[in-house]
Structure formats: C-alpha cells, structure tokens
Write an enzyme that holds these catalytic residues in place. Structure first.
Site: not given
Length: 458
Positions: A229, A263
């Site tokens: 990720e 993120c």
C-alpha cells in the site's frame, strides 16, 4: 552495536536510544515466531478472536498514553490521537465479530461427491510499516493475520520504535502468545534478509512507491505473497455544480489531517473553470488561517512534520514546482529554528512537469489545478502514475457515483466528503499506489491458503 535515537520533531530533542537487533537476534526471533505458528494456528478462531477483541480494549484503556507517545515521536496533534486509537479499537471489534464467518469453510458440489473450500493460515507474515499512523498501520495488517492463525513480525519505522515496543506489550497483555507477535528493531539491509527467510510466508508494506517496488521485487524473488500500500497524489474534483463552500471546508480537512502526512490525503484539487476563482479565494483564505502550534495543545491545528529531513525534501519539491511555474499563494517558506516545521501552503498554476502535479507532496502543501470542464477534470485526475484514492464534489450525487465507479482510476473514491478508513471497507490502490487490500473481507483473505479439498463417494 548500532543504535537508533528517536527525536521529538517539535523540538529536535532526543527521546530514546534503542539498540538494533543483531543478525543472530533476528534469526532467533524469526525461529520463535515460526514455532509459535504451529500452536497458534491450531488455537480455535473463537479464542483468537477474543484476544483480538482484548487488543482493542487495551488500546482504549491506554488511549491518553498512546496519544501522547504519538505526539512525542512523530508530531501528531494530540487531539488527533484519540480518533486513531478509537479507529484501531473498532478494527479489532469488527475483526473479532466477523472473521469466523468470513473464514468459515464453504462446501461446494462436485461430480461424484463434494468439495470443501477452506481458509488456512500460511505462517509468518512480515509487516514493514511507516510512522505516520504508528498504531493504525500496525493494527490494520496484524489483527487480520493473527485472527486468521498466522503469526506476525513487525518492522516499524525507526522514528516510532517506542510505539512498536509498547504495542508488543499490549498484544501480550491481551492474550496474544509471546512469540506470535514480535517486533524487529532492524535497518533496511536486515529487512531484505528477513524477506528471504523460508519461514516468512508473506510480506506487507505501507510506504513510498520506491520502497514498494523494492520490497515487492524482493518478495517476488523468493515467491512470497506480498501486499504493498503505497503513496499517491490523490485528486479531489470540484465540478461545476458543486457546493463550493462545503467543498472548501472538506478539502482543507482532507489536506491538513495528520499534518498533511497521509497517503490517502487530498493533495491535488482539480477545480473546473466555472467555479475555480470562487473556490480558490475561499480555499486560500482558509489555509492562510491554519496556524502552526504546539502539538501537545488540544487546539493545535498544524503540528510539525515527522522529521527535519522529510520537511526539507518537501520544501525542495515546493521550490522545484515554483521554479517550473507554480505560485505559492500561501506559505512556501521554511521556518528557521529547531523542529520539523512547515506552514500550510497552497500552490497555484500547477501543471505537468512540476513535483506538485506529478509526485506526492507528503506534508501540508495543496496543489490547485484549473480544469476546463467536468470532463477535463476527470482526465486530469487520472493523469497520474498513482491510484490510491480521490474525491468528487457535485450536487448530482448519482452522476458523481457513476464517475467514481467507472472513470476514476483509483482504489477508493469519496463523493462529497473525506474519509480515511473504515474497518469493513477494503483499503488499497492501483498503479504505482500498489496492490492488494487491507480491511474487510479482502484483508482477511490476503494471507490465507484458500485450499480445495475434493471428496469422492460421500
């Protein structure tokens, strides 16, 4: 013996020094975690679920202490600590409530008999995690693996070693066997050796796209399942029929949460020409009002970045964008003095070829991009090597949902809002934002052996 010293990013003062594990110690820990797998995988899932539920309760019981540790080690405003702890506890509860049903055996017919599809743990899962959500990043990968019957190794970011060790204590207090969850205090070179060990059956990383490519390649070299990720430069589209006032408020929140170090934060704001000036004026005014402050203060709006090095890298990206034609309407100047401080910043005239357009700016910097119309806005949003998240603001919710479903090339999309994560909803991206999913049913099944048992004459 090599050491790592953690530092308070608000003051630059040293917090704690830790001895890194030697190669021999790393080997011993891996062996112990592998041995623990043999017993833990045979523990009934109901018992594993109760231990996971207890982790959540221990997090709640220690909420203030954990929030203060996050603030000290990585600069998170203290008021944002409690929501992170509560989200992690909710993940534990959801996992404990639902894992047995999701991972239950499934019977299927077959010619001449029947078949059984069973979800079995695979062994030791190695997690490499970042500093920006130092509890959440650990919880979201580890509890799903533990409840599935795997055991877990954690390499946390060096700046939050204190949190890694505190979580190890809380897991043990909750009933996770001592060697079923272990922390490795190691550097990147040692990490590759961990991936290579045959006892390690899966690897998961949250981090930059560069780190993801390296770790995925190392895992592939040894035929290990991996989930990565990675970062992104998520676009939030303000379409011609959007409620501009609500969009401004949400876009400030989406850019400034966690000091802009997320993120899946809102990073590029793609606004159609028809409403651009109205949005720009209100957004710039709102961002100009965000003040840096003491992260231990409950009213802090913007704390320091995690490390001075990361602050300096962000500033270099801002300067490079300005040199290539962007304009810093708010902020854009690096403060002097101790600490990893950077002001809320808004860049206009952002275009391809600038870091603010092409790359991820991991900090409190927003990029404003003008689009001709709604179709052009969607094109710009997808004009990125990343694909983690994004958002659409529009009065026509049905149309926005259809754009999100069929046109937005990302793993997650918000419509008329900003959300970070939910325990039951898959989290992950596409393109350079990685592959695999965490949370929900997909997250529970990423590192299990989906085994088929075929039975004849029964």
């Amino acid at each position: 013996m090599p050491t790592i010293t953690t530092r308070n990013p608000a003051t630059g003062e040293d917090l704690q020094t830790y001895d890194l594990h030697t190669d021999a110690q790393v080997s011993e820990i891996i062996d112990a975690t592998h041995r623990a797998f043999g017993e833990w995988r045979r523990t009934p899932i109901e018992q594993r679920a109760e231990a996971v539920r207890a982790i959540g309760q221990h997090l709640r019981d220690n909420e203030q202490e954990l929030s203060e540790l996050m603030t000290a080690e990585m600069g998170k405003p203290i008021a944002q600590g409690s929501p992170e702890v509560q989200l992690c506890a909710a993940i534990c509860d959801w996992t404990a409530d639902n894992a047995a049903e999701i991972l239950a055996d499934v019977e299927q017919p077959k010619e001449g008999g029947r078949a059984l599809i069973t979800h079995q743990p695979i062994g030791v899962v190695y997690g490499i995690q970042p500093w920006n959500f130092p509890i959440y990043q650990v919880i979201r990968f580890s509890v799903s693996q533990l409840i599935a019957g795997n055991t877990v190794l954690l390499k946390h970011a060096e700046s939050v070693f204190g949190m890694a060790l505190r979580l190890e204590e809380l897991y043990r207090a909750a009933g996770i066997p001592q060697d079923a969850f272990r922390v490795l205090l190691i550097d990147h070179g040692q990490s590759d050796d961990v991936i290579a060990r045959p006892e390690v059956r899966g690897v998961t990383l949250t981090g930059s796209d560069g780190a993801g490519k390296h770790v995925a390649a190392e895992a592939a070299k040894h035929l290990k399942k991996a989930v990565v990720e990675l970062g992104s430069n998520d676009s939030y589209l303000v379409l011609s029929d959007a409620d501009v006032s609500a969009a401004v408020q949400t876009c400030v929140q989406g850019r400034m949460a966690n000091n802009g170090q997320t993120c899946v934060a809102a990073k590029r704001f793609v606004v159609v020409d028809e409403v651009y000036d109205t949005f720009r004026d209100a957004y710039v005014e709102a961002m100009a009002g965000v003040e840096m402050g003491d992260p231990t203060d409950e009213g802090c709006q913007l704390g320091p970045m995690s490390r001075v090095q990361l602050r300096d890298e962000l500033h270099d990206q801002v300067l490079a964008s300005v040199e290539k034609g962007a304009k810093a309407t708010v902020g854009g100047e690096k403060p002097e003095g101790a600490g990893a401080w950077y002001p809320a910043t808004v860049l206009e005239n952002v275009e391809p070829g600038q870091p603010a357009y092409d790359d991820e700016l991991f900090g409190p910097v927003a990029a404003l991009i003008r689009a001709r119309d709604d179709e052009d806005a969607m094109r710009i949003a997808n004009d990125s090597r990343y694909g983690l998240g994004g958002g659409i603001f529009s009065a026509d919710t049905a149309r926005a949902v259809e754009l999100a479903r069929t046109e937005f090339d990302t793993g997650m999309v918000n419509v008329n809002g900003f959300n970070l994560a939910n325990p039951h909803l898959p989290f992950g991206g596409v393109k350079d934002s990685g592959f695999g999913r965490e949370h929900g049913e997909p997250g529970l099944k990423e590192f299990v052996n989906i085994k088929t048992v075929m039975i004849d004459g029964d």
